[in-house]
Design a protein around this motif. Structure first.
Motif, PDB file in Angstrom:
ATOM      1  N   ASN A 170      37.007 -77.552  27.803  1.00  0.00           N
ATOM      2  CA  ASN A 170      37.883 -76.587  28.435  1.00  0.00           C
ATOM      3  C   ASN A 170      39.340 -77.029  28.330  1.00  0.00           C
ATOM      4  N   HIS A 226      29.030 -70.313  30.122  1.00  0.00           N
ATOM      5  CA  HIS A 226      29.415 -71.631  30.631  1.00  0.00           C
ATOM      6  C   HIS A 226      30.221 -72.426  29.610  1.00  0.00           C
ATOM      7  N   THR A 227      31.233 -73.146  30.088  1.00  0.00           N
ATOM      8  CA  THR A 227      31.992 -74.080  29.250  1.00  0.00           C
ATOM      9  C   THR A 227      32.084 -75.409  29.984  1.00  0.00           C
ATOM     10  N   PRO A 228      31.559 -76.506  29.432  1.00  0.00           N
ATOM     11  CA  PRO A 228      31.684 -77.809  30.095  1.00  0.00           C
ATOM     12  C   PRO A 228      33.142 -78.238  30.146  1.00  0.00           C
ATOM     13  N   ALA A 229      33.467 -79.071  31.120  1.00  0.00           N
ATOM     14  CA  ALA A 229      34.864 -79.456  31.346  1.00  0.00           C
ATOM     15  C   ALA A 229      35.520 -80.022  30.096  1.00  0.00           C
ATOM     16  N   ASN A 258      29.079 -81.290  31.979  1.00  0.00           N
ATOM     17  CA  ASN A 258      30.289 -82.047  32.300  1.00  0.00           C
ATOM     18  C   ASN A 258      31.114 -81.213  33.284  1.00  0.00           C
ATOM     19  N   GLU A 304      34.652 -77.381  34.551  1.00  0.00           N
ATOM     20  CA  GLU A 304      33.754 -76.500  33.825  1.00  0.00           C
ATOM     21  C   GLU A 304      33.957 -75.051  34.285  1.00  0.00           C
ATOM     22  N   LYS A 352      28.232 -82.534  26.232  1.00  0.00           N
ATOM     23  CA  LYS A 352      28.324 -81.213  25.588  1.00  0.00           C
ATOM     24  C   LYS A 352      26.949 -80.690  25.181  1.00  0.00           C
ATOM     25  N   SER A 371      25.704 -74.410  33.970  1.00  0.00           N
ATOM     26  CA  SER A 371      24.948 -74.858  32.805  1.00  0.00           C
ATOM     27  C   SER A 371      23.779 -73.906  32.545  1.00  0.00           C
TER      28      SER A 371
END
Length: 236
Positions: free
Chosen positions: A223, A217-220, A190, A208, A169, A212
């Motif tokens: 999410n 962006h949102t890391p997996a 991620n 994701e 993260k 990045s």
């Protein structure tokens, strides 16, 4: 990379560099796929592994819906160390007098460093007694202990929590792994986060969003996880 088969075999990997490498072996990504094709339980999985060759240093995990246990494998060219739960090698692990192995009964996990003395002799660098890999290792240990202390059975929700908590993260300290927010959106790396329920032929999967360093962006691991039933696909 990770996956599971119709027979309930699960596989995953985590990098763990070693000086002992070779091209005379089975490329590990193809090897994991082949293992899922032929194995139906941990005995068959280990037999297949021992009949093929390692190429480089990596930590692997192999699970099975038909077995109560789990195998962690620390590999280098020509050598594999197999770990089950509560292993004394893990319990005895230390660097310059600093203890860093904390195995548990009925739980097996790995991040990106080793506990086998033979592997450690030729590893690149030293086992991490601080930093990202050890932080994640301890987080997993503490999460399992919390469930044990609270007598919480590990169902899908708990399994997804265990999976998500150690996703990248954007930081390396403990607090960064338990927080999703602006830092995670900006720099978390991620791509894929998966938890399996192989006996039910289902998995919980998150990807994701975006790239990045993009503010969108949102890391997996921050999410939504999708509950995916693989039975119809395995039946094809």
């Amino acid at each position: 990379l990770t996956g599971f088969s119709a027979a309930g075999i699960t596989v995953h990997e985590a990098g763990d560099d070693n000086k002992e490498e070779t091209l005379d072996g089975f490329a590990w990504s193809l090897r994991l796929r082949a293992l899922m094709e032929v194995a139906h339980n941990l005995t068959e999985a280990r037999s297949f592994w021992e009949s093929t060759n390692n190429t480089l240093g990596i930590n692997h995990g192999i699970g099975s819906a038909s077995d109560p246990g789990f195998l962690a494998l620390e590999t280098r060219a020509g050598y594999t160390a197999y770990f089950e739960d509560n292993d004394p090698r893990e319990a005895a692990a230390n660097v310059n007098g600093t203890h860093y192995g904390f195995p548990l009964q009925d739980a097996v996990w790995r991040t990106n460093h080793p506990y086998d003395p033979e592997f450690i002799k030729t590893m690149k660098g030293h086992p991490e007694v601080s930093g990202d890999s050890e932080t994640r290792y301890i987080l997993l240990h503490d999460t399992f202990k919390l469930y044990e202390t609270n007598k919480t059975l590990i169902g899908p929700l708990q399994a997804v929590n265990v999976t998500a908590v150690v996703g990248d993260k954007g930081g390396t300290d403990r607090s960064s792994f338990v927080t999703c927010g602006e830092v995670a959106s900006a720099s978390g790396e991620n791509i894929l986060s998966v938890s399996y329920e192989p006996a039910q032929q289902t998995m919980y999967l998150a990807f994701e969003n975006g790239w990045s360093n993009d503010t969108k962006h949102t890391p997996a691991s921050c999410n939504n996880y999708i509950h995916l039933d693989m039975a119809p696909y395995f039946a094809i």
